[in-house]
Design a protein around this motif. Sequence first.
Motif, PDB file in Angstrom:
ATOM      1  N   THR A  76      48.495  14.596  48.656  1.00  0.00           N
ATOM      2  CA  THR A  76      47.142  13.397  48.382  1.00  0.00           C
ATOM      3  C   THR A  76      48.376  12.143  47.465  1.00  0.00           C
ATOM      4  O   THR A  76      48.183  13.104  46.354  1.00  0.00           O
ATOM      5  CB  THR A  76      46.022  14.242  47.884  1.00  0.00           C
ATOM      6  N   THR A  77      48.335  11.538  47.550  1.00  0.00           N
ATOM      7  CA  THR A  77      49.045  10.020  46.661  1.00  0.00           C
ATOM      8  C   THR A  77      48.275   9.973  45.743  1.00  0.00           C
ATOM      9  O   THR A  77      47.271   9.265  46.093  1.00  0.00           O
ATOM     10  CB  THR A  77      50.280   9.701  46.942  1.00  0.00           C
ATOM     11  N   MET A  78      48.510   9.829  44.453  1.00  0.00           N
ATOM     12  CA  MET A  78      47.238   8.966  43.651  1.00  0.00           C
ATOM     13  C   MET A  78      48.502   8.155  42.930  1.00  0.00           C
ATOM     14  O   MET A  78      49.371   8.818  41.588  1.00  0.00           O
ATOM     15  CB  MET A  78      46.683  10.456  42.666  1.00  0.00           C
ATOM     16  N   ASP A  79      48.090   7.096  42.175  1.00  0.00           N
ATOM     17  CA  ASP A  79      48.569   6.176  41.476  1.00  0.00           C
ATOM     18  C   ASP A  79      48.161   6.553  39.584  1.00  0.00           C
ATOM     19  O   ASP A  79      46.659   5.786  39.412  1.00  0.00           O
ATOM     20  CB  ASP A  79      48.659   4.860  41.633  1.00  0.00           C
ATOM     21  N   THR A  80      49.264   6.978  38.828  1.00  0.00           N
ATOM     22  CA  THR A  80      48.719   6.837  36.982  1.00  0.00           C
ATOM     23  C   THR A  80      48.966   5.481  37.245  1.00  0.00           C
ATOM     24  O   THR A  80      48.585   5.629  35.857  1.00  0.00           O
ATOM     25  CB  THR A  80      50.088   7.554  36.760  1.00  0.00           C
ATOM     26  N   GLN A  81      48.833   4.534  37.414  1.00  0.00           N
ATOM     27  CA  GLN A  81      49.789   2.958  37.207  1.00  0.00           C
ATOM     28  C   GLN A  81      50.317   3.143  35.953  1.00  0.00           C
ATOM     29  O   GLN A  81      50.051   1.893  34.741  1.00  0.00           O
ATOM     30  CB  GLN A  81      48.409   2.336  36.452  1.00  0.00           C
ATOM     31  N   SER A  82      51.343   4.209  35.525  1.00  0.00           N
ATOM     32  CA  SER A  82      52.231   4.203  34.440  1.00  0.00           C
ATOM     33  C   SER A  82      51.553   4.363  32.983  1.00  0.00           C
ATOM     34  O   SER A  82      52.270   4.358  31.945  1.00  0.00           O
ATOM     35  CB  SER A  82      53.223   3.122  34.203  1.00  0.00           C
ATOM     36  N   ASN A  83      50.284   5.500  33.562  1.00  0.00           N
ATOM     37  CA  ASN A  83      49.666   5.304  32.314  1.00  0.00           C
ATOM     38  C   ASN A  83      49.536   6.794  31.661  1.00  0.00           C
ATOM     39  O   ASN A  83      48.944   7.155  32.797  1.00  0.00           O
ATOM     40  CB  ASN A  83      48.319   5.131  32.573  1.00  0.00           C
ATOM     41  N   PRO A  84      49.916   7.500  30.878  1.00  0.00           N
ATOM     42  CA  PRO A  84      49.656   8.855  30.285  1.00  0.00           C
ATOM     43  C   PRO A  84      47.671   9.343  30.781  1.00  0.00           C
ATOM     44  O   PRO A  84      47.915  10.101  30.999  1.00  0.00           O
ATOM     45  CB  PRO A  84      50.406   9.216  28.894  1.00  0.00           C
ATOM     46  N   GLY A  85      47.185   8.571  30.057  1.00  0.00           N
ATOM     47  CA  GLY A  85      46.332   9.222  30.297  1.00  0.00           C
ATOM     48  C   GLY A  85      45.343   9.129  31.454  1.00  0.00           C
ATOM     49  O   GLY A  85      44.357  10.589  32.061  1.00  0.00           O
ATOM     50  N   ILE A  86      45.403   7.811  32.747  1.00  0.00           N
ATOM     51  CA  ILE A  86      45.267   8.250  34.399  1.00  0.00           C
ATOM     52  C   ILE A  86      46.197   9.445  34.387  1.00  0.00           C
ATOM     53  O   ILE A  86      45.659  10.180  35.894  1.00  0.00           O
ATOM     54  CB  ILE A  86      45.489   6.916  34.564  1.00  0.00           C
ATOM     55  N   ALA A  87      46.983   9.309  34.071  1.00  0.00           N
ATOM     56  CA  ALA A  87      48.157  10.993  34.964  1.00  0.00           C
ATOM     57  C   ALA A  87      47.273  12.223  34.501  1.00  0.00           C
ATOM     58  O   ALA A  87      46.952  12.552  35.597  1.00  0.00           O
ATOM     59  CB  ALA A  87      49.588  10.574  34.031  1.00  0.00           C
ATOM     60  N   LYS A  88      46.471  12.319  33.482  1.00  0.00           N
ATOM     61  CA  LYS A  88      46.218  13.574  32.988  1.00  0.00           C
ATOM     62  C   LYS A  88      44.710  13.582  33.887  1.00  0.00           C
ATOM     63  O   LYS A  88      44.686  15.180  34.099  1.00  0.00           O
ATOM     64  CB  LYS A  88      45.873  13.633  32.009  1.00  0.00           C
ATOM     65  N   GLY A  89      44.315  12.364  33.951  1.00  0.00           N
ATOM     66  CA  GLY A  89      43.064  12.341  34.542  1.00  0.00           C
ATOM     67  C   GLY A  89      42.671  12.616  36.287  1.00  0.00           C
ATOM     68  O   GLY A  89      42.578  13.681  37.108  1.00  0.00           O
ATOM     69  N   LEU A  90      43.623  12.555  36.245  1.00  0.00           N
ATOM     70  CA  LEU A  90      43.996  12.165  38.195  1.00  0.00           C
ATOM     71  C   LEU A  90      44.717  14.006  38.203  1.00  0.00           C
ATOM     72  O   LEU A  90      44.365  14.756  39.758  1.00  0.00           O
ATOM     73  CB  LEU A  90      45.382  11.599  38.601  1.00  0.00           C
ATOM     74  N   THR A  91      45.368  14.390  37.452  1.00  0.00           N
ATOM     75  CA  THR A  91      45.915  15.830  37.555  1.00  0.00           C
ATOM     76  C   THR A  91      44.837  16.664  37.182  1.00  0.00           C
ATOM     77  O   THR A  91      44.677  18.230  38.261  1.00  0.00           O
ATOM     78  CB  THR A  91      47.004  16.367  36.062  1.00  0.00           C
ATOM     79  N   GLN A  92      43.800  16.897  36.708  1.00  0.00           N
ATOM     80  CA  GLN A  92      42.288  17.879  36.871  1.00  0.00           C
ATOM     81  C   GLN A  92      42.194  16.983  38.274  1.00  0.00           C
ATOM     82  O   GLN A  92      41.502  18.096  38.537  1.00  0.00           O
ATOM     83  CB  GLN A  92      41.709  16.680  35.338  1.00  0.00           C
TER      84      GLN A  92
END
Length: 387
Positions: A76-92
Amino acid sequence: MTITTKHNILTFAISALATASMSMTAYAADPIKLANIVELTGAGATAGTNFKNGVELAIKEINASGGVLGHKIEATTMDTQSNPGIAKGLTQKAIDQEVFAVFGPVFSGSIVVSMAETRRAEIPNFTGGEAANITTQGNPYIFRTSFTQSNAMPKVAGYITRVAHIKSLAMIYGNNDFGKGGHDALLKALDPSKTKVIADISTDPGQVDFSAAVLKAKQSNADGIFVYVNEEESARVLRELKKQGWNKPVIGETTLIGQKVIDLAGDAANGAVAHVGLTVDAPNPAIRAFRAKFEKEYKYISDHNGMKGYSGVYVLKAAIEKVGKLDRKAVAAALHGLKISTATQPGVLMDVEFDEKGDLNRESFLVEVKNGKQEVVLVMPMVSTKK
């Protein structure tokens, strides 16, 4: 015991065996779920898209050959939008989906934040990030598909001092985890030499205008310049250097001469020299085969990030096969100290070994951009592991 009773017992036993067999078959068919958490938009779009495509190409190949231990891989591919906060949320979110492993993010600033989540969940996490601090925190679940700056920068320093014979150096670097980590690692590697950094120029992530930074480098009258920013910014720096008439050596690391950078910078990229851990132009049969397959699949030439994603999936495959079962914790443990050869696992692209921190060691290359193409000018050996 009556004949009827014996018959019922036999019928029950046969039914139970059939049910167990069906259950085992269903289990064997269960997919290995991966999360591809990458930068598809924002400043990291070039890096993240290539990494994603490399991961997906490897999965397609592995599934076509029967999967891993009989299991197909699903991502499953998810876009962090190059944002660390979004990356953390997507990892959760990926953890909630009970994935077996996470690939990405690629940007160092994002993986430094998000890997805390995969560590808590005991999920192997592969990254193309190069910042030294990614693997210095004692995280047993983080693994690189790229060189750490601690291994790469001594090679760069060796070229600057012993091959290019540069005595004074200007540095343009990004003010983020990636940029500052590389900056500090190069300064440390240069410290014993006679090469001195006389212009130390910090720039902002996503910066568009590099005219002031390049002017400052020119005014320093340095013998050469080292550029260490992300891909999009690298192209802008190269164009600005040409615009201002810079005619001295331009040196960098992987991000300076990626294919996307060359495409964006045009003629301004010619002459740039960089140390790279991976390049599709390497004189290596496995790498050349990867280049052809990637170009056929996506209609463009991969950069190093595509190779990082692709080889990382094959590293995971090798570790699972070594363990012999789908056990995330055991697979992570097996990766530490694991040595993988292309003779047994061609998809890793080059013989590779992992240390106890999750850093890799393998050959690398010195390349120069000539006529809009990377040309390998030197094959650099593995970093010595002898104490």
